[in-house]
Design an enzyme around this catalytic site. Sequence first.
Site, short mmCIF file in Angstrom:
data_model
loop_
_atom_site.label_atom_id
_atom_site.label_comp_id
_atom_site.label_asym_id
_atom_site.label_seq_id
_atom_site.Cartn_x
_atom_site.Cartn_y
_atom_site.Cartn_z
N SER A 33 0.81 -1.22 0.00
CA SER A 33 0.00 0.00 0.00
C SER A 33 0.85 1.28 0.00
O SER A 33 0.49 2.27 -0.65
CB SER A 33 -0.96 -0.01 1.20
OG SER A 33 -0.25 -0.18 2.39
N LYS A 99 10.54 -7.51 4.98
CA LYS A 99 9.56 -7.23 3.94
C LYS A 99 8.88 -8.53 3.53
O LYS A 99 9.35 -9.61 3.86
CB LYS A 99 10.25 -6.62 2.71
CG LYS A 99 10.66 -5.17 2.96
CD LYS A 99 11.38 -4.52 1.79
CE LYS A 99 10.65 -4.55 0.48
NZ LYS A 99 9.29 -4.00 0.54
N GLU A 108 11.05 -7.89 -5.08
CA GLU A 108 11.45 -6.64 -4.41
C GLU A 108 12.95 -6.64 -4.11
O GLU A 108 13.63 -5.63 -4.28
CB GLU A 108 10.68 -6.48 -3.09
CG GLU A 108 9.22 -6.11 -3.29
CD GLU A 108 8.42 -6.13 -2.01
OE1 GLU A 108 7.34 -5.54 -2.01
OE2 GLU A 108 8.85 -6.73 -1.01
C1 A5P Z 1 5.34 -6.52 -0.10
O1 A5P Z 1 5.78 -7.79 -0.39
C2 A5P Z 1 6.00 -6.00 1.13
O2 A5P Z 1 7.36 -6.18 1.22
C3 A5P Z 1 5.63 -4.58 1.41
O3 A5P Z 1 6.61 -3.67 1.02
C4 A5P Z 1 5.40 -4.47 2.87
O4 A5P Z 1 4.59 -5.55 3.23
C5 A5P Z 1 4.75 -3.15 3.24
O5 A5P Z 1 3.43 -3.13 2.80
P1 A5P Z 1 2.46 -1.94 3.13
O6 A5P Z 1 3.05 -0.73 2.51
O7 A5P Z 1 1.15 -2.33 2.49
O8 A5P Z 1 2.35 -1.85 4.62
#
Ligand code: A5P
Length: 233
Positions: A33, A99, A108
């Site tokens: 998000s 993450k 990522e």
């Molecule tokens: C996605 O795989 C994650 O690494 C996100 O970067 C992490 O979960 C943060 O997500 P939000 O920005 O939705 O909190």
Amino acid sequence: VTLLETSERLAMLAERAAAEVESGMTLGLGSGSTAEAFVRALGERVRQGLRVSGVATSSRTAKLASELGITLRELDEVDRLDAGYDGADEIDPELNLVKGRGGALLYEKLVALQCDRFVVISAAEKLVDRLGTRLPLPVEVVPLGRRHTEARIAAIGCLPSLRMAGDKPFVTDGGHHIFDCETGPLENPIAFAAALKAITGIVEHGLFLGIAHRALVVEEDGTVREVRPKLGL
Ligand code: A5P
């Protein structure tokens, strides 16, 4: 203090982060998000004439970016990325991260490692003294032999639980599954990451150690501040 909705705070953070971007840059576009708020803010700047291209870290981010008119490139088409902007689930004082709650940790990490500057963008509540305190650690595994990989993960001292999507295992963009592993606060994240990497069947884990150069965090009142790694990168 005026308390803002999370979406409002993330939009303020995203606007500040997108304001740093310069024309001609190639950017890593994170997932989740917070990263999506950044992609929206970047899309607004592109609409106003900024020229950038991006490498997306998930099919979801790729879809959003292309809807917003952001030019996308494949990771292997670029040698390096000028900067990457992505969220995190936990951030420690050295800017080591956990993450992967969104399930995109493998792509990522592949993108983050090519970024000249990797900037973590986050709500301030994700700052922790030690990784492993807020949420279980996501670990991505190949589906074949999953049960045996799970036993090897448990043997290094954590409690893995298979992430589900309804009544089926969650499947990542890479076609893998995820174990969310209860670790408790990690005394030595480097050693734990190495132990995970040594397990056959694990593709990648959500510990991003020594990768983030700086963080932009948004407080409850919408103030954005910059955090540098305590010991310096
Ligand atoms: C996605 O795989 C994650 O690494 C996100 O970067 C992490 O979960 C943060 O997500 P939000 O920005 O939705 O909190």
